[in-house]
Design an enzyme around this catalytic site. Structure first.
Site, short mmCIF file in Angstrom:
data_model
loop_
_atom_site.label_atom_id
_atom_site.label_comp_id
_atom_site.label_asym_id
_atom_site.label_seq_id
_atom_site.Cartn_x
_atom_site.Cartn_y
_atom_site.Cartn_z
N GLY A 108 -7.68 9.46 0.21
CA GLY A 108 -8.07 10.26 1.36
C GLY A 108 -8.15 11.75 1.07
N GLU A 126 -4.04 2.43 -7.10
CA GLU A 126 -4.42 3.51 -6.20
C GLU A 126 -3.52 4.72 -6.44
OE1 GLU A 126 -6.61 1.72 -2.55
OE2 GLU A 126 -4.52 1.96 -2.06
N GLU A 143 0.76 3.84 1.64
CA GLU A 143 1.11 4.34 2.98
C GLU A 143 2.27 3.53 3.56
OE1 GLU A 143 -2.89 4.10 4.46
OE2 GLU A 143 -3.43 5.80 3.19
N HIS A 178 0.86 -1.20 0.00
CA HIS A 178 0.00 0.00 0.00
C HIS A 178 0.89 1.25 0.00
CE1 HIS A 178 -2.88 3.03 1.28
NE2 HIS A 178 -3.82 2.20 0.88
P1 13P Z 1 -9.71 6.36 0.61
O1 13P Z 1 -10.87 5.58 0.06
O2 13P Z 1 -9.93 6.85 1.99
O3 13P Z 1 -9.27 7.43 -0.34
O4 13P Z 1 -8.47 5.33 0.74
C1 13P Z 1 -8.14 4.55 -0.34
C2 13P Z 1 -7.15 3.53 0.09
O5 13P Z 1 -6.03 3.84 0.42
C3 13P Z 1 -7.59 2.12 0.13
O6 13P Z 1 -6.52 1.27 0.31
#
Ligand code: 13P
Length: 252
Positions: free
Chosen positions: A173, A167, A97, A95
């Site tokens: 977010g 993504e 993050e 991911h």
């Molecule tokens: P959001 O839907 O909050 O933008 O997050 C997406 C995400 O990182 C899913 O893994």
């Protein structure tokens, strides 16, 4: 035919009790949904409660990360066999993050991907560009690098079991969603790359999910695109009502 997958990435939200309540609520509210694979990915601490909450339903349990070794002196880490023992069938890997805050590079994602496959877990591998990369016209370059890095040394038979999540980091977010066309263009590009790396047959069968500010209002348009096979939902998966609406948008 690729069946739609809607996965909720709960990130670092929900205590054990809150997670159980959301999972058991979703079990009831989504009871009639058969044509969408629903995957709940709570924090490690809530995996067993969520498993209990969805027991007897068609929903699946997933984790948000794992270590690539099967066991060892790795304080704070969790292995594939530990996830399996709690009933996980999916695991999110790479991911953005994790890449941004925990220094995960392609090589680590690749080790984890192989470990997940060896253990029979379905990896959901995340790929995607940052805003400055998109603005510099490097979206395809970055996505290709994430894909080739993650799949390095993975045989065709195993590769077909992987789920990919595109993504774009700038859409996570932020409330900024990629337009259905922007997303589908990248999904098509990913499928072309998989076709070149493996075969048209493998590429055709791999599910590619979109993630980044997916909401009930935009889910249907995104999911109706030819190469978008589902969604990886962050914020909107934390509320039963919005997640339920997104799952229902995936019904064909
Ligand atoms: P959001 O839907 O909050 O933008 O997050 C997406 C995400 O990182 C899913 O893994």
């Amino acid at each position: 035919m690729r069946i739609s997958i809607i996965a909720g990435n709960w990130k670092m939200y929900k205590t054990d009790r809150e997670a159980y309540e959301l999972a058991s609520f979703l079990k009831k509210s989504l009871k009639d949904v058969k044509s969408v694979k629903v995957v709940l990915c709570p924090p490690f601490t809530a995996l067993s409660s969520v498993k209990r909450g969805i027991e007897g339903s068609d929903m699946f349990l997933g984790a948000q990360n794992m270590h690539w070794e099967s066991e060892g002196a790795y304080t704070g880490e969790i292995s594939a066999s530990m996830l399996l023992s709690l009933g996980c069938q999916f695991v999110i890997l790479g991911h953005s993050e994790r890449r941004a805050y925990f220094g995960e590079k392609n090589q680590i994602v690749n080790l984890k991907l192989k470990a997940a496959l060896e253990n029979g877990l379905t990896p959901i591998v995340c790929v995607g560009e940052r805003l400055e990369e998109r603005e510099a016209g490097k979206t395809e370059e970055v996505v290709e690098d994430h894909i080739t890095g993650a799949f390095e040394g993975v045989e065709s038979e195993q590769a077909g079991k992987v789920v990919i999540a595109y993504e774009p980091v700038w859409a996570i977010g932020t409330g900024k969603t990629a337009t259905p066309k922007q997303a589908n263009d990248v999904h098509r590009f990913i499928r072309e790359k998989l076709s070149a790396l493996y075969s048209g047959e493998v590429a055709k069968n791999i599910s590619i999910l979109y993630g980044g500010s997916v909401k009930p209002e935009n889910a249907k348009d995104l999911l109706s695109q030819a190469d978008i096979d589902g969604a990886l939902v962050g914020g909107a998966s934390l509320k039963a009502e919005s997640f339920e609406k997104i799952v229902r948008s995936g019904i064909i």
